[in-house]
Write a protein that holds these residues in place. Structure first.
Motif, mmCIF file in Angstrom:
data_model
loop_
_atom_site.group_PDB
_atom_site.id
_atom_site.type_symbol
_atom_site.label_atom_id
_atom_site.label_comp_id
_atom_site.label_asym_id
_atom_site.label_seq_id
_atom_site.Cartn_x
_atom_site.Cartn_y
_atom_site.Cartn_z
ATOM 1 N N THR A 31 46.842 32.136 36.566
ATOM 2 C CA THR A 31 46.876 33.447 35.921
ATOM 3 C C THR A 31 46.223 34.499 36.804
ATOM 4 O O THR A 31 46.757 35.604 36.947
ATOM 5 C CB THR A 31 46.189 33.381 34.548
ATOM 6 O OG1 THR A 31 46.838 32.368 33.767
ATOM 7 C CG2 THR A 31 46.293 34.705 33.821
ATOM 8 N N ASP A 32 45.089 34.162 37.396
ATOM 9 C CA ASP A 32 44.439 35.103 38.321
ATOM 10 C C ASP A 32 45.391 35.480 39.453
ATOM 11 O O ASP A 32 45.511 36.655 39.811
ATOM 12 C CB ASP A 32 43.156 34.490 38.903
ATOM 13 C CG ASP A 32 42.008 34.461 37.905
ATOM 14 O OD1 ASP A 32 41.967 35.311 36.999
ATOM 15 O OD2 ASP A 32 41.132 33.575 38.055
ATOM 16 N N ARG A 33 46.083 34.478 39.997
ATOM 17 C CA ARG A 33 47.040 34.741 41.082
ATOM 18 C C ARG A 33 48.198 35.605 40.613
ATOM 19 O O ARG A 33 48.645 36.500 41.331
ATOM 20 C CB ARG A 33 47.565 33.433 41.666
ATOM 21 C CG ARG A 33 46.637 32.864 42.709
ATOM 22 C CD ARG A 33 47.273 31.691 43.433
ATOM 23 N NE ARG A 33 46.481 30.520 43.066
ATOM 24 C CZ ARG A 33 46.939 29.331 42.805
ATOM 25 N NH1 ARG A 33 48.217 29.079 42.874
ATOM 26 N NH2 ARG A 33 46.139 28.348 42.476
ATOM 27 N N ALA A 34 48.700 35.337 39.409
ATOM 28 C CA ALA A 34 49.821 36.122 38.876
ATOM 29 C C ALA A 34 49.413 37.582 38.688
ATOM 30 O O ALA A 34 50.187 38.497 39.003
ATOM 31 C CB ALA A 34 50.301 35.525 37.556
ATOM 32 N N VAL A 35 48.200 37.801 38.200
ATOM 33 C CA VAL A 35 47.709 39.175 38.011
ATOM 34 C C VAL A 35 47.551 39.862 39.367
ATOM 35 O O VAL A 35 47.960 41.015 39.545
ATOM 36 C CB VAL A 35 46.388 39.181 37.206
ATOM 37 C CG1 VAL A 35 45.716 40.542 37.260
ATOM 38 C CG2 VAL A 35 46.650 38.772 35.760
ATOM 39 N N GLU A 36 46.983 39.162 40.328
ATOM 40 C CA GLU A 36 46.812 39.744 41.669
ATOM 41 C C GLU A 36 48.160 40.046 42.317
ATOM 42 O O GLU A 36 48.325 41.070 42.975
ATOM 43 C CB GLU A 36 45.982 38.813 42.558
ATOM 44 C CG GLU A 36 44.528 38.729 42.158
ATOM 45 C CD GLU A 36 43.843 40.095 42.083
ATOM 46 O OE1 GLU A 36 44.033 40.917 43.002
ATOM 47 O OE2 GLU A 36 43.128 40.341 41.098
ATOM 48 N N GLN A 37 49.121 39.164 42.125
ATOM 49 C CA GLN A 37 50.447 39.367 42.693
ATOM 50 C C GLN A 37 51.118 40.580 42.060
ATOM 51 O O GLN A 37 51.757 41.377 42.747
ATOM 52 C CB GLN A 37 51.296 38.115 42.491
ATOM 53 C CG GLN A 37 52.618 38.144 43.214
ATOM 54 C CD GLN A 37 53.327 36.804 43.149
ATOM 55 O OE1 GLN A 37 52.721 35.777 42.878
ATOM 56 N NE2 GLN A 37 54.617 36.813 43.401
#
Length: 117
Positions: A31-37
């Motif tokens: 989820t952190d990666r998806a938000v950053e992306q």
């Protein structure tokens, strides 16, 4: 006869252990990666889904800190989906803008070709 009660207790303990939710560490990473992306492609809080994603991610981290792992996982999963939707919306908008620019150029070229004839 003492083995049977011990077996029942061990079985019950195993079932209780399986019923508890593990910490959703990997889901939070995703989820952190998806938000950053989504942020990387230009999604901001102006995109409703991005604001939702960030809010749910904050809730997921709070639930994680409170050991509410099932709730944390659900919030993180929802936040991931919201972030991916925000990213898709931003990319679609950018693609539509590029398509519009191409249409304008094609129209200009057609006009130039007609004028040259």
């Amino acid at each position: 006869m003492s083995i049977r009660p011990l077996f029942v207790v061990a079985t019950f303990a195993a079932l209780v252990g399986c019923a508890s939710d593990p910490a959703p560490i990997e889901q939070l990473r995703l989820t952190d990666r998806a938000v950053e992306q989504a942020k990387a492609v230009g999604a901001t809080d102006d995109v409703a889904e991005m604001a939702l994603a960030q809010s749910k991610l904050v809730e997921a981290h709070a639930d994680m800190a409170n050991s509410a792992f099932k709730q944390a996982r659900m919030q993180a999963e929802q936040a991931e989906l919201d972030a991916r939707l925000a990213e898709a919306k931003v990319l679609t908008e950018k693609s539509q803008e590029q398509l519009s620019q191409v249409d304008i150029r094609v129209t200009r070229l057609r006009k130039q070709v007609r004028d040259a004839q």
